[in-house]
Each structure stands twice: as C-alpha cells, then as structure tokens.
Design a protein around this motif. Structure first.
Motif, PDB file in Angstrom:
ATOM      1  N   THR A  10     -52.974  -3.314  18.988  1.00 54.36           N
ATOM      2  CA  THR A  10     -54.160  -3.803  19.693  1.00 54.36           C
ATOM      3  C   THR A  10     -53.743  -4.779  20.780  1.00 54.36           C
ATOM      4  OG1 THR A  10     -55.489  -3.599  17.678  1.00 54.36           O
ATOM      5  CG2 THR A  10     -56.371  -5.015  19.413  1.00 54.36           C
ATOM      6  N   LEU A  11     -54.274  -4.588  21.994  1.00 51.99           N
ATOM      7  CA  LEU A  11     -54.071  -5.514  23.106  1.00 51.99           C
ATOM      8  C   LEU A  11     -55.433  -6.056  23.495  1.00 51.99           C
ATOM      9  CD1 LEU A  11     -51.923  -2.950  23.541  1.00 51.99           C
ATOM     10  CD2 LEU A  11     -51.129  -4.569  25.258  1.00 51.99           C
ATOM     11  N   GLN A  12     -55.596  -7.396  23.422  1.00 57.75           N
ATOM     12  CA  GLN A  12     -56.914  -7.981  23.603  1.00 57.75           C
ATOM     13  C   GLN A  12     -56.815  -9.317  24.315  1.00 57.75           C
ATOM     14  OE1 GLN A  12     -58.856  -8.839  19.889  1.00 57.75           O
ATOM     15  NE2 GLN A  12     -60.879  -8.774  20.807  1.00 57.75           N
ATOM     16  N   ASN A  13     -57.586  -9.464  25.409  1.00 56.71           N
ATOM     17  CA  ASN A  13     -57.662 -10.712  26.153  1.00 56.71           C
ATOM     18  C   ASN A  13     -59.107 -11.178  26.132  1.00 56.71           C
ATOM     19  OD1 ASN A  13     -57.579 -12.832  27.918  1.00 56.71           O
ATOM     20  ND2 ASN A  13     -56.568 -11.732  29.575  1.00 56.71           N
ATOM     21  N   THR A  14     -59.383 -12.266  25.406  1.00 54.81           N
ATOM     22  CA  THR A  14     -60.750 -12.787  25.312  1.00 54.81           C
ATOM     23  C   THR A  14     -60.984 -13.966  26.250  1.00 54.81           C
ATOM     24  OG1 THR A  14     -60.160 -14.213  23.462  1.00 54.81           O
ATOM     25  CG2 THR A  14     -61.024 -12.010  22.924  1.00 54.81           C
ATOM     26  N   ALA A  15     -60.002 -14.280  27.107  1.00 56.23           N
ATOM     27  CA  ALA A  15     -60.143 -15.391  28.051  1.00 56.23           C
ATOM     28  C   ALA A  15     -61.028 -14.977  29.223  1.00 56.23           C
ATOM     29  CB  ALA A  15     -58.776 -15.823  28.560  1.00 56.23           C
ATOM     30  N   SER A  16     -61.705 -15.952  29.828  1.00 58.02           N
ATOM     31  CA  SER A  16     -62.590 -15.670  30.956  1.00 58.02           C
ATOM     32  C   SER A  16     -61.806 -15.399  32.234  1.00 58.02           C
ATOM     33  CB  SER A  16     -63.558 -16.828  31.169  1.00 58.02           C
ATOM     34  OG  SER A  16     -62.831 -18.021  31.430  1.00 58.02           O
ATOM     35  N   SER A  17     -60.546 -15.807  32.271  1.00 53.67           N
ATOM     36  CA  SER A  17     -59.684 -15.529  33.421  1.00 53.67           C
ATOM     37  C   SER A  17     -58.236 -15.632  32.965  1.00 53.67           C
ATOM     38  CB  SER A  17     -59.950 -16.516  34.559  1.00 53.67           C
ATOM     39  OG  SER A  17     -59.581 -17.825  34.161  1.00 53.67           O
ATOM     40  N   GLY A  18     -57.320 -15.232  33.846  1.00 53.10           N
ATOM     41  CA  GLY A  18     -55.894 -15.326  33.511  1.00 53.10           C
ATOM     42  C   GLY A  18     -55.439 -14.113  32.741  1.00 53.10           C
ATOM     43  N   GLY A  19     -54.387 -13.493  33.215  1.00 51.14           N
ATOM     44  CA  GLY A  19     -53.910 -12.270  32.596  1.00 51.14           C
ATOM     45  C   GLY A  19     -52.895 -12.506  31.496  1.00 51.14           C
ATOM     46  N   LEU A  20     -52.703 -11.491  30.675  1.00 51.18           N
ATOM     47  CA  LEU A  20     -51.660 -11.461  29.666  1.00 51.18           C
ATOM     48  C   LEU A  20     -50.696 -10.360  30.075  1.00 51.18           C
ATOM     49  CD1 LEU A  20     -50.280 -12.025  26.948  1.00 51.18           C
ATOM     50  CD2 LEU A  20     -51.952 -10.501  25.876  1.00 51.18           C
ATOM     51  N   THR A  21     -49.447 -10.746  30.318  1.00 46.30           N
ATOM     52  CA  THR A  21     -48.422  -9.783  30.709  1.00 46.30           C
ATOM     53  C   THR A  21     -47.454  -9.597  29.557  1.00 46.30           C
ATOM     54  OG1 THR A  21     -48.582 -10.484  33.012  1.00 46.30           O
ATOM     55  CG2 THR A  21     -46.594  -9.290  32.384  1.00 46.30           C
ATOM     56  N   ILE A  22     -47.146  -8.340  29.257  1.00 44.02           N
ATOM     57  CA  ILE A  22     -46.143  -8.021  28.238  1.00 44.02           C
ATOM     58  C   ILE A  22     -45.017  -7.322  28.970  1.00 44.02           C
ATOM     59  CG2 ILE A  22     -45.678  -6.783  26.097  1.00 44.02           C
ATOM     60  CD1 ILE A  22     -48.801  -6.981  25.664  1.00 44.02           C
ATOM     61  N   SER A  23     -43.820  -7.924  28.924  1.00 44.75           N
ATOM     62  CA  SER A  23     -42.686  -7.383  29.671  1.00 44.75           C
ATOM     63  C   SER A  23     -41.481  -7.208  28.758  1.00 44.75           C
ATOM     64  CB  SER A  23     -42.337  -8.302  30.849  1.00 44.75           C
ATOM     65  OG  SER A  23     -41.864  -9.545  30.362  1.00 44.75           O
ATOM     66  N   LYS A  24     -40.443  -6.576  29.302  1.00 49.26           N
ATOM     67  CA  LYS A  24     -39.199  -6.342  28.573  1.00 49.26           C
ATOM     68  C   LYS A  24     -38.131  -7.279  29.135  1.00 49.26           C
ATOM     69  CE  LYS A  24     -36.967  -2.429  29.268  1.00 49.26           C
ATOM     70  NZ  LYS A  24     -35.589  -2.711  29.573  1.00 49.26           N
ATOM     71  N   SER A  82     -55.058 -19.624  31.234  1.00 49.89           N
ATOM     72  CA  SER A  82     -53.829 -19.587  32.038  1.00 49.89           C
ATOM     73  C   SER A  82     -53.141 -18.238  31.869  1.00 49.89           C
ATOM     74  CB  SER A  82     -52.870 -20.688  31.601  1.00 49.89           C
ATOM     75  OG  SER A  82     -53.450 -21.950  31.797  1.00 49.89           O
ATOM     76  N   PRO A  83     -52.523 -17.700  32.939  1.00 53.67           N
ATOM     77  CA  PRO A  83     -51.772 -16.452  32.780  1.00 53.67           C
ATOM     78  C   PRO A  83     -50.475 -16.718  32.009  1.00 53.67           C
ATOM     79  CG  PRO A  83     -51.590 -17.267  35.028  1.00 53.67           C
ATOM     80  CD  PRO A  83     -52.539 -18.180  34.321  1.00 53.67           C
ATOM     81  N   TRP A  84     -50.184 -15.878  31.017  1.00 55.54           N
ATOM     82  CA  TRP A  84     -48.983 -16.050  30.196  1.00 55.54           C
ATOM     83  C   TRP A  84     -48.277 -14.717  30.033  1.00 55.54           C
ATOM     84  CZ3 TRP A  84     -47.507 -20.819  29.676  1.00 55.54           C
ATOM     85  CH2 TRP A  84     -48.433 -21.845  29.603  1.00 55.54           C
ATOM     86  N   THR A  85     -46.996 -14.810  29.633  1.00 53.58           N
ATOM     87  CA  THR A  85     -46.184 -13.619  29.449  1.00 53.58           C
ATOM     88  C   THR A  85     -45.544 -13.623  28.066  1.00 53.58           C
ATOM     89  OG1 THR A  85     -45.663 -13.497  31.804  1.00 53.58           O
ATOM     90  CG2 THR A  85     -44.174 -12.341  30.307  1.00 53.58           C
ATOM     91  N   ILE A  86     -45.622 -12.486  27.377  1.00 57.74           N
ATOM     92  CA  ILE A  86     -44.855 -12.262  26.153  1.00 57.74           C
ATOM     93  C   ILE A  86     -43.729 -11.307  26.544  1.00 57.74           C
ATOM     94  CG2 ILE A  86     -44.837 -11.315  23.809  1.00 57.74           C
ATOM     95  CD1 ILE A  86     -47.852 -11.949  23.672  1.00 57.74           C
TER      96      ILE A  86
END
Length: 194
Positions: A154-168, A132-136
């Motif tokens: 380190t920024l690492q996404n090991t999922a087969s789909s779904g993005g990781l967003t880092i926002s302010k 699932s796409p998630w946000t920190i």
C-alpha cells in the motif's frame, strides 16, 4: 543514557515524562512485546533490534517508532510502524520472518533508508502524513536483487501537500519488489503526491 540494553522480557513505555536514549535489543527466547501509551524514544544513537532465537515480537500499533529498527532474527507479529532507518533481515537471509497478517508501515515523514533486499514481509505500507516532501530510499544489494511482499503493498499520502518519493540507493544493482497480493493507492482526498 550511554549504555545498551539487552532485554529478555517486555518493554512498556507509559510515562509522558520519560525519554529513552538507550539502544534496546529484544533477545528473549519467549514472546516479547513493546507496549506504548506515553513517553518518547529519541536520540541519534538510540535504536531497536530484534535478535531472537525463538518467540514472537509484538510492537505497538498505536506508535510510530522514530528511531532505527533492525530485525536480525525472530518473528514479527501484528503491526510495526516506523519513521526511521529499517533493516528487514539483517542476519542470514530468512532468519527474520513476518507472521501472516503482520504489517510493516514505513512513514515517510522523515528521509531515511530501508534495507529490505532478500526479505519477505507479509504486508508493507509506504505512508506519509506530514506536509514536507520526504524520500524513502530502498537499499539495493548485488546478492539479493529483490524482496517480497507476501500479501499487499500500500502506498498512501494523507498530507495536504508535499510528495512522498520512494527511490533506490544505487543505479548499479537492480531491485524488484515482488508483490504476491494487491498494489493499493487508497483514496485519501489529499493533495500530496506519491
């Protein structure tokens, strides 16, 4: 339970049938540890806090903590893995420290906020393992417009789909991450974005 625990000793979670619903504050003056082999920590009002006048705090490297973690005062050693709200230096800035070689890994398998403005961490990882796409969201601060990673980020996404967003959290205040070591995007052979 509906009570809080002020813990001076160690915490061991080793029973698969146990679910901990109590906020726990690690407040001993000596070294303390949280050891995990089975069971769960859960609940909307459950949290972990480190508020130690002296001594080291060790978290289990084999467990991603699913509840809020706040470090108010004390030294964190080894690895802290979590997937919920995180406050890196909740007391007077500089009262929370992260030992040389320590790593904080924020697992973006949930949407949560990380308050690290003014803090200095040794290694920091933003990681994601589910599809699932998630946000920190990084909480900014008018008083402390930056935080420091003393070694590697380190920024690492090991999922087969779904993005990781880092926002302010706010556009009103700037936020800078000072990285004294390397910025790593390791090859994971996955299709999820970061």
């Amino acid at each position: 339970t509906n009570f809080a625990t002020n813990l001076k000793g160690n915490f061991t979670l080793a029973d698969a049938g146990v679910s901990v619903y109590s906020p726990i504050k690690f407040s001993g003056t000596g070294d303390q540890s949280f050891t995990y082999s089975a069971g769960t920590i859960t609940g909307a009002n459950t949290s972990l806090e480190v508020d130690k006048a002296s001594g080291m705090m060790t978290f289990p490297s084999n467990y991603v903590i699913p509840v809020s973690v706040t470090v108010t005062k004390g030294t964190v050693v080894d690895t802290l893995n979590l997937s919920n709200n995180f406050t890196a230096d909740a007391g007077t800035v500089g009262d929370a420290t992260y030992a040389t070689g320590s790593t904080v890994n924020l697992y973006g398998d949930n949407t949560f906020t990380a308050a690290m403005a003014g803090a200095s961490l040794y290694n920091l990882g933003f990681k994601k393992t589910n599809t699932s796409p998630w946000t920190i969201t990084l909480q900014d601060s008018a008083s402390y417009p930056s935080f420091t990673v003393l070694n590697d980020l380190t920024l690492q996404n090991t999922a087969s789909s779904g993005g990781l967003t880092i926002s302010k959290s706010s556009s009103a205040n700037p936020l800078t991450i000072n990285v004294n070591g390397n910025l790593d995007f390791p090859d994971t052979s996955s299709y999820g974005g970061t």
